[in-house]
Design an enzyme around this catalytic site. Structure first.
Site, PDB file in Angstrom:
ATOM      1  N   ARG A 108       0.831  -1.196   0.000  1.00 60.90           N
ATOM      2  CA  ARG A 108       0.000   0.000   0.000  1.00 60.90           C
ATOM      3  C   ARG A 108       0.864   1.244   0.000  1.00 60.90           C
ATOM      4  O   ARG A 108       1.919   1.270   0.624  1.00 60.90           O
ATOM      5  CB  ARG A 108      -0.898   0.033   1.247  1.00 60.90           C
ATOM      6  CG  ARG A 108      -2.081  -0.875   1.104  1.00 60.90           C
ATOM      7  CD  ARG A 108      -3.012  -0.757   2.290  1.00 60.90           C
ATOM      8  NE  ARG A 108      -2.287  -0.826   3.542  1.00 60.90           N
ATOM      9  CZ  ARG A 108      -2.726  -0.309   4.670  1.00 60.90           C
ATOM     10  NH1 ARG A 108      -3.868   0.336   4.711  1.00 60.90           N
ATOM     11  NH2 ARG A 108      -2.018  -0.432   5.772  1.00 60.90           N
ATOM     12  N   SER A 177       7.628  -5.575   6.513  1.00 58.94           N
ATOM     13  CA  SER A 177       7.347  -6.645   7.487  1.00 58.94           C
ATOM     14  C   SER A 177       8.033  -7.967   7.135  1.00 58.94           C
ATOM     15  O   SER A 177       7.385  -8.999   6.953  1.00 58.94           O
ATOM     16  CB  SER A 177       5.840  -6.809   7.635  1.00 58.94           C
ATOM     17  OG  SER A 177       5.296  -5.600   8.088  1.00 58.94           O
ATOM     18  N   ASP A 230       5.415  -3.655  11.108  1.00 57.49           N
ATOM     19  CA  ASP A 230       4.002  -3.338  11.339  1.00 57.49           C
ATOM     20  C   ASP A 230       3.669  -3.150  12.823  1.00 57.49           C
ATOM     21  O   ASP A 230       2.809  -2.342  13.172  1.00 57.49           O
ATOM     22  CB  ASP A 230       3.088  -4.398  10.715  1.00 57.49           C
ATOM     23  CG  ASP A 230       3.445  -5.822  11.137  1.00 57.49           C
ATOM     24  OD1 ASP A 230       4.475  -6.010  11.812  1.00 57.49           O
ATOM     25  OD2 ASP A 230       2.709  -6.756  10.785  1.00 57.49           O
TER      26      ASP A 230
END
Length: 498
Positions: A108, A177, A230
């Site tokens: 994203r 991540s 994250d």
């Protein structure tokens, strides 16, 4: 004539007796099988037991391992990684900041306009992009070129309501991540790829350097000011909205925790102490293990069959990736030894990970009188038809045992962090509020897991202390959290300070 009739009657009577005996034998056999299924369930329940005394031992062990992991590299199964994040957001941040969140097959890109204490988040936009499968196993250059192109396109669409201060470079927070050896707040070397990625030439390289090279090729004037995972993003997002946030926990497909430590309580930290006096620690708590964890033969088998035997033992007990698989392994035992689903084991039941945790949750939450949802899931996923109500009830009970153990162990682990920080007691009547930010699909969507975890934490803390501890859902920490960390570690901070 009479003799024949008597003979026939005798034969008939014998046949009836034989048939009745068969029925009785069948019932005895069936009740024997049912007793075996119940025995397997009860034994499993005992082995999964998490009495409060055991949970306290787990919490104590977690706190001890945290100390050991902070004392020296490799001193504990807990990595206790220094994140180099020493300035969490305060809510005073202003300006336009970007984030890139790469943690799986999609990534994203996100932008936020921050308005300081009064405005907080004035505006935000994001786009999700799928990574073509061939790029997940190609070259480092090809992957990062693709990401930089998507980022450049997104920047080009920057519209009304987004305003970059004159003469400034755009700044980006990068949530990555995958396992990284952090070198500074804005650099880290990839240790290994996971989640289906396999790009040899990125391993050992600074992922920020790789992204920066790709952005420079496109003349995209943007600087990565924070590289985080994250869990740390969730901590930042939580702290931005609530200054009492001291830790963040992810309970999703995987699990992890991060918290704010006093910089002078980290013996393995040899750098200059940060001005803030604080340092965020990424615990990597999925790798926690202790002799106090209630492990069963099914957990040992799951670990042996996994891609990483001996690693992530705690994660394999509590996270969404594994809960459904534990249920499947117990059902196989019942199918083999107690013919729970008929004389043969249903073929689909032999497929690893076919029973996912969302399926398990749907069965566990079934409130219909005939447990319709359980019946439908068994039919749709495992192709098992015509299950009896008592079989369905047994399956709900099995889901409850697995979820309850996971939820109660999660609560004990959170208590371990509170113990380490000295927030598990009330000192001379002070009311010190401590907030733990939680995120992840397991926490968000598996209601019984969440309520059990929260009630267990209250039980462990006692009423007086529980009044000071708050669990808050911090939604989308990894996206917006990274943008907030780019802001709190901006290169222009000194310029902006009055």
């Amino acid at each position: 004539m009479g003799k024949v009739a008597v003979g026939t009657a005798a034969v008939c009577a014998g046949a009836v007796c034989a048939a009745a005996a068969l029925v009785v034998r069948h019932r005895v056999k069936n009740s024997g099988k049912w007793a075996r299924a119940m025995a397997i369930l009860k034994e499993f329940e005992e082995k999964c037991g998490t009495p409060i005394g055991k949970l306290r031992q787990v919490a104590d062990a977690m706190a001890v391992e945290m100390h050991a992991g902070l004392a020296s590299e490799g001193g504990s199964k807990l990595k206790m990684l220094i994140s180099f994040v020493d300035n969490l957001p305060t809510g005073d941040e202003k300006g336009l900041f970007y984030a890139l969140d790469l943690g799986g097959t999609n990534f994203r890109v996100l932008r936020v306009q921050l308005g300081g204490k009064d405005g907080r988040v004035l505006k935000q936009e994001f786009e999700e992009v799928s990574i073509p499968p061939h790029l997940m196993i190609g070259s480092s250059e090809a992957l990062f070129d693709f990401i930089a192109q998507a980022l450049a396109k997104f920047v080009a669409k920057e519209g009304e309501g987004f305003c970059l201060a004159p003469g400034r470079q755009r700044e980006l927070g990068f949530t990555f991540s995958f396992p990284v050896r952090q070198i500074s707040i804005s650099s880290g070397a990839l240790i290994k790829w996971t989640k289906g990625f396999s790009i040899e030439d990125t391993v050992g390289e600074d992922v920020v350097g790789e992204l920066t090279k790709a952005m420079e090729k496109l003349k995209l004037d943007m600087r990565v000011t924070a590289l985080v995972n994250d869990t740390i993003g969730t901590l930042a997002g939580g702290r931005f909205h609530d200054s009492d946030v001291i830790a963040a926990v992810i309970l999703g497909t995987g699990t992890n925790a991060a918290y704010v430590e006093r910089a002078n309580a980290i013996p393995k930290w040899h750098g200059l102490l940060p001005k803030s006096g604080e340092m965020v620690i990424n615990m990597e708590w999925g790798n926690f293990r202790s002799s106090h964890l209630p492990l069963t033969v099914y957990d040992q088998e799951l670990d042996t069959d996994s891609l990483n035997p001996g690693e992530q033992i705690f994660e394999k007990l509590i996270s969404g990736m594994y809960l459904g698989e534990i249920v499947r392994k117990v059902l196989i035992k019942m199918a083999e030894e107690a013919a729970l689903f008929g004389e043969t084991v249903p073929p689909k039941l032999n497929i690893p990970f076919i029973l996912r945790t969302p399926h398990m949750s749907a069965m566990h939450h079934d409130t219909s009188p005939d447990l319709k949802v359980v019946g439908r899931k068994l039919k749709d996923i495992l192709e098992i038809s015509n299950t009896s109500l008592k079989t369905r009830k047994l399956i709900v009970e099995l889901c409850d045992i697995v979820a309850t153990r996971g939820a109660r162990l999660s609560a004990a682990a959170i208590l371990g962090i509170l113990k380490k920080l000295g927030r598990d007691t009330v000192g001379n009547g002070e009311k010190r509020r401590s907030v733990v930010a939680l995120d992840g699909g397991l926490y968000e969507h598996y209601t019984k897991f969440r309520t059990t975890m929260e009630s267990t934490l209250k039980e462990l803390l006692g009423d007086e202390v529980a009044g000071n501890i708050v669990i808050e859902h911090s939604n989308d920490g990894s996206g917006i959290g990274a943008a907030l960390l780019a802001a709190s570690h901006s290169q222009y901070l000194e310029v902006d300070e009055p």
